[in-house]
Design a protein around this motif. Structure first.
Motif, PDB file in Angstrom:
ATOM      1  N   VAL A 131       0.835  -1.200   0.000  1.00 50.51           N
ATOM      2  CA  VAL A 131       0.000   0.000   0.000  1.00 50.51           C
ATOM      3  C   VAL A 131       0.872   1.252   0.000  1.00 50.51           C
ATOM      4  CG1 VAL A 131      -1.703   1.329   1.307  1.00 50.51           C
ATOM      5  CG2 VAL A 131      -1.929  -1.165   1.127  1.00 50.51           C
ATOM      6  N   ILE A 132       1.910   1.256   0.832  1.00 44.97           N
ATOM      7  CA  ILE A 132       2.792   2.416   0.936  1.00 44.97           C
ATOM      8  C   ILE A 132       3.527   2.666  -0.377  1.00 44.97           C
ATOM      9  CG2 ILE A 132       4.851   3.329   2.073  1.00 44.97           C
ATOM     10  CD1 ILE A 132       3.902   1.893   4.618  1.00 44.97           C
ATOM     11  N   VAL A 133       4.092   1.610  -0.963  1.00 46.86           N
ATOM     12  CA  VAL A 133       4.817   1.744  -2.233  1.00 46.86           C
ATOM     13  C   VAL A 133       3.886   2.257  -3.324  1.00 46.86           C
ATOM     14  CG1 VAL A 133       5.940   0.450  -4.092  1.00 46.86           C
ATOM     15  CG2 VAL A 133       6.612   0.051  -1.721  1.00 46.86           C
ATOM     16  N   CYS A 134       2.680   1.715  -3.392  1.00 48.80           N
ATOM     17  CA  CYS A 134       1.740   2.139  -4.430  1.00 48.80           C
ATOM     18  C   CYS A 134       1.328   3.597  -4.253  1.00 48.80           C
ATOM     19  CB  CYS A 134       0.511   1.228  -4.425  1.00 48.80           C
ATOM     20  SG  CYS A 134       0.823  -0.412  -5.135  1.00 48.80           S
ATOM     21  N   ARG A 135       1.184   4.035  -3.011  1.00 47.62           N
ATOM     22  CA  ARG A 135       0.825   5.432  -2.778  1.00 47.62           C
ATOM     23  C   ARG A 135       1.961   6.357  -3.185  1.00 47.62           C
ATOM     24  NH1 ARG A 135      -2.224   5.216   3.171  1.00 47.62           N
ATOM     25  NH2 ARG A 135      -4.114   4.131   2.438  1.00 47.62           N
ATOM     26  N   ILE A 136       3.183   5.991  -2.824  1.00 48.89           N
ATOM     27  CA  ILE A 136       4.341   6.811  -3.166  1.00 48.89           C
ATOM     28  C   ILE A 136       4.533   6.891  -4.680  1.00 48.89           C
ATOM     29  CG2 ILE A 136       6.862   6.956  -3.029  1.00 48.89           C
ATOM     30  CD1 ILE A 136       6.687   5.812  -0.224  1.00 48.89           C
ATOM     31  N   MET A 137       4.292   5.773  -5.370  1.00 48.48           N
ATOM     32  CA  MET A 137       4.525   5.720  -6.810  1.00 48.48           C
ATOM     33  C   MET A 137       3.288   6.084  -7.630  1.00 48.48           C
ATOM     34  SD  MET A 137       7.033   2.349  -7.050  1.00 48.48           S
ATOM     35  CE  MET A 137       7.560   2.793  -8.717  1.00 48.48           C
ATOM     36  N   GLY A 138       2.236   6.513  -6.952  1.00 45.03           N
ATOM     37  CA  GLY A 138       1.039   6.934  -7.663  1.00 45.03           C
ATOM     38  C   GLY A 138       0.285   5.808  -8.338  1.00 45.03           C
ATOM     39  N   LEU A 139       0.336   4.631  -7.773  1.00 47.89           N
ATOM     40  CA  LEU A 139      -0.341   3.469  -8.345  1.00 47.89           C
ATOM     41  C   LEU A 139      -1.663   3.224  -7.621  1.00 47.89           C
ATOM     42  CD1 LEU A 139       2.771   1.097  -8.536  1.00 47.89           C
ATOM     43  CD2 LEU A 139       1.713   2.327 -10.434  1.00 47.89           C
ATOM     44  N   PRO A 140      -2.554   2.442  -8.219  1.00 50.65           N
ATOM     45  CA  PRO A 140      -3.818   2.119  -7.551  1.00 50.65           C
ATOM     46  C   PRO A 140      -3.568   1.346  -6.250  1.00 50.65           C
ATOM     47  CG  PRO A 140      -3.910   1.570  -9.893  1.00 50.65           C
ATOM     48  CD  PRO A 140      -2.475   1.869  -9.571  1.00 50.65           C
ATOM     49  N   ASP A 141      -4.485   1.461  -5.333  1.00 51.17           N
ATOM     50  CA  ASP A 141      -4.412   0.682  -4.099  1.00 51.17           C
ATOM     51  C   ASP A 141      -4.513  -0.796  -4.468  1.00 51.17           C
ATOM     52  OD1 ASP A 141      -4.996  -0.690  -1.654  1.00 51.17           O
ATOM     53  OD2 ASP A 141      -5.715   1.185  -0.790  1.00 51.17           O
ATOM     54  N   ALA A 189       3.622  -8.460  -3.308  1.00 57.86           N
ATOM     55  CA  ALA A 189       4.549  -8.135  -4.386  1.00 57.86           C
ATOM     56  C   ALA A 189       4.049  -8.593  -5.751  1.00 57.86           C
ATOM     57  CB  ALA A 189       5.919  -8.745  -4.092  1.00 57.86           C
ATOM     58  N   THR A 190       3.386  -9.741  -5.809  1.00 54.75           N
ATOM     59  CA  THR A 190       2.922 -10.251  -7.102  1.00 54.75           C
ATOM     60  C   THR A 190       1.863  -9.343  -7.713  1.00 54.75           C
ATOM     61  OG1 THR A 190       3.376 -12.532  -6.410  1.00 54.75           O
ATOM     62  CG2 THR A 190       1.937 -12.226  -8.304  1.00 54.75           C
ATOM     63  N   ASN A 191       0.921  -8.900  -6.898  1.00 56.39           N
ATOM     64  CA  ASN A 191      -0.113  -8.000  -7.411  1.00 56.39           C
ATOM     65  C   ASN A 191       0.479  -6.640  -7.772  1.00 56.39           C
ATOM     66  OD1 ASN A 191      -2.806  -7.458  -8.152  1.00 56.39           O
ATOM     67  ND2 ASN A 191      -3.230  -6.490  -6.178  1.00 56.39           N
ATOM     68  N   VAL A 192       1.425  -6.158  -6.972  1.00 55.75           N
ATOM     69  CA  VAL A 192       2.086  -4.887  -7.278  1.00 55.75           C
ATOM     70  C   VAL A 192       2.876  -5.006  -8.575  1.00 55.75           C
ATOM     71  CG1 VAL A 192       3.852  -3.238  -6.504  1.00 55.75           C
ATOM     72  CG2 VAL A 192       2.180  -4.136  -4.880  1.00 55.75           C
ATOM     73  N   LEU A 193       3.452  -6.173  -8.822  1.00 56.19           N
ATOM     74  CA  LEU A 193       4.169  -6.397 -10.078  1.00 56.19           C
ATOM     75  C   LEU A 193       3.240  -6.194 -11.264  1.00 56.19           C
ATOM     76  CD1 LEU A 193       6.666  -7.433 -11.684  1.00 56.19           C
ATOM     77  CD2 LEU A 193       5.763  -9.755 -11.342  1.00 56.19           C
ATOM     78  N   ARG A 194       2.029  -6.689 -11.166  1.00 60.66           N
ATOM     79  CA  ARG A 194       1.066  -6.539 -12.255  1.00 60.66           C
ATOM     80  C   ARG A 194       0.600  -5.092 -12.383  1.00 60.66           C
ATOM     81  NH1 ARG A 194      -1.400 -11.194  -9.569  1.00 60.66           N
ATOM     82  NH2 ARG A 194      -0.695 -13.123 -10.557  1.00 60.66           N
ATOM     83  N   LEU A 195       0.497  -4.399 -11.245  1.00 65.39           N
ATOM     84  CA  LEU A 195      -0.023  -3.029 -11.263  1.00 65.39           C
ATOM     85  C   LEU A 195       1.033  -1.998 -11.647  1.00 65.39           C
ATOM     86  CD1 LEU A 195      -2.207  -3.053  -8.016  1.00 65.39           C
ATOM     87  CD2 LEU A 195      -3.010  -3.125 -10.375  1.00 65.39           C
ATOM     88  N   GLY A 196       2.276  -2.193 -11.170  1.00 65.99           N
ATOM     89  CA  GLY A 196       3.281  -1.145 -11.344  1.00 65.99           C
ATOM     90  C   GLY A 196       4.616  -1.569 -11.886  1.00 65.99           C
ATOM     91  N   GLY A 197       4.795  -2.861 -12.176  1.00 60.27           N
ATOM     92  CA  GLY A 197       6.058  -3.307 -12.748  1.00 60.27           C
ATOM     93  C   GLY A 197       7.072  -3.790 -11.725  1.00 60.27           C
ATOM     94  N   LYS A 198       8.262  -4.108 -12.220  1.00 59.15           N
ATOM     95  CA  LYS A 198       9.284  -4.759 -11.403  1.00 59.15           C
ATOM     96  C   LYS A 198       9.806  -3.874 -10.270  1.00 59.15           C
ATOM     97  CE  LYS A 198      10.933  -7.823 -15.091  1.00 59.15           C
ATOM     98  NZ  LYS A 198      12.097  -8.208 -15.941  1.00 59.15           N
TER      99      LYS A 198
END
Length: 200
Positions: free
Chosen positions: A22-32, A43-52
């Motif tokens: 959640v914190i990484v996605c907020r900092i990088m402007g990605l969806p929750d 990490a797997t879902n974040v990989l799909r949402l925001g990349g490596k």
């Protein structure tokens, strides 16, 4: 010593409750990550949402949540058998984070972190099992379940001190993957290479 252990258990749970995804996605402007893709803050879902890059930051953050409390346990000279339960408390914090309305992830990265601090040999065994399973099946969920079971089984023969917390983590991880298990059975489980954020 008992109060130190109890305090460390609480600290480990609170550390585990910090949602790196959640914190990484907020900092990088990605969806929750709890509202998109698999709805899993991992990490797997974040990989799909925001990349490596986003996934790597998430992975490291989730691992540190278990590593730091266990290292503190070493510094306090706690008995080795108690250190596994310190990792377990961080793992539970990740699954049921008090800061995020108990909507947590499935625990694999925090589980990895616990193994980093507890037993490099078990960590290596876990990583190899996970990579082999993921390579041939492309299912992160199946790799997580099978590798955690394999580590618990191997840990029983390698070091009894860690068997019960490792087995407890395997049971919780399997329970948290109940939807993935159903999808695997139905043939609808997303693969690691599937980048399209859709529900399951």
């Amino acid at each position: 010593m008992e109060w130190q252990l109890a305090g460390l258990w609480v600290f480990a749970y609170l550390m585990g409750s910090i949602s790196s995804a959640v914190i990484v996605c907020r900092i990088m402007g990605l969806p929750d990550p709890r509202d998109f893709g698999s709805h899993n803050p991992g990490a797997t879902n974040v990989l799909r949402l925001g990349g490596k890059k986003a996934a790597i930051f998430t992975l490291i953050g989730d691992m540190l949540k278990a590593i730091i409390p266990i290292l503190i346990g070493y510094a306090l000279d706690l008995h080795t058998r108690n250190l596994g339960w310190v990792g377990f408390m961080a793992f539970i914090g990740h699954l049921y984070p008090i800061y995020f309305r108990f909507r947590g992830g499935k625990g694999m990265a925090t589980y990895f972190g616990a193994l980093v601090a507890l037993s490099p040999l078990l960590l290596a065994y876990c990583i190899v099992t996970w990579l082999i399973t993921a390579f041939f099946t492309r299912y992160a969920s199946l790799a997580s379940i099978l590798s955690s079971f394999a580590v618990a089984a191997f840990g029983f023969y390698l070091d009894h001190r860690y068997f019960f917390p490792l087995f407890a983590m395997f049971l919780f991880m399997t329970a948290r993957h109940h939807r993935n298990i159903r999808n695997l059975w139905n043939g609808t489980e997303r693969k690691i290479t599937d980048k399209k954020p859709h529900d399951s």
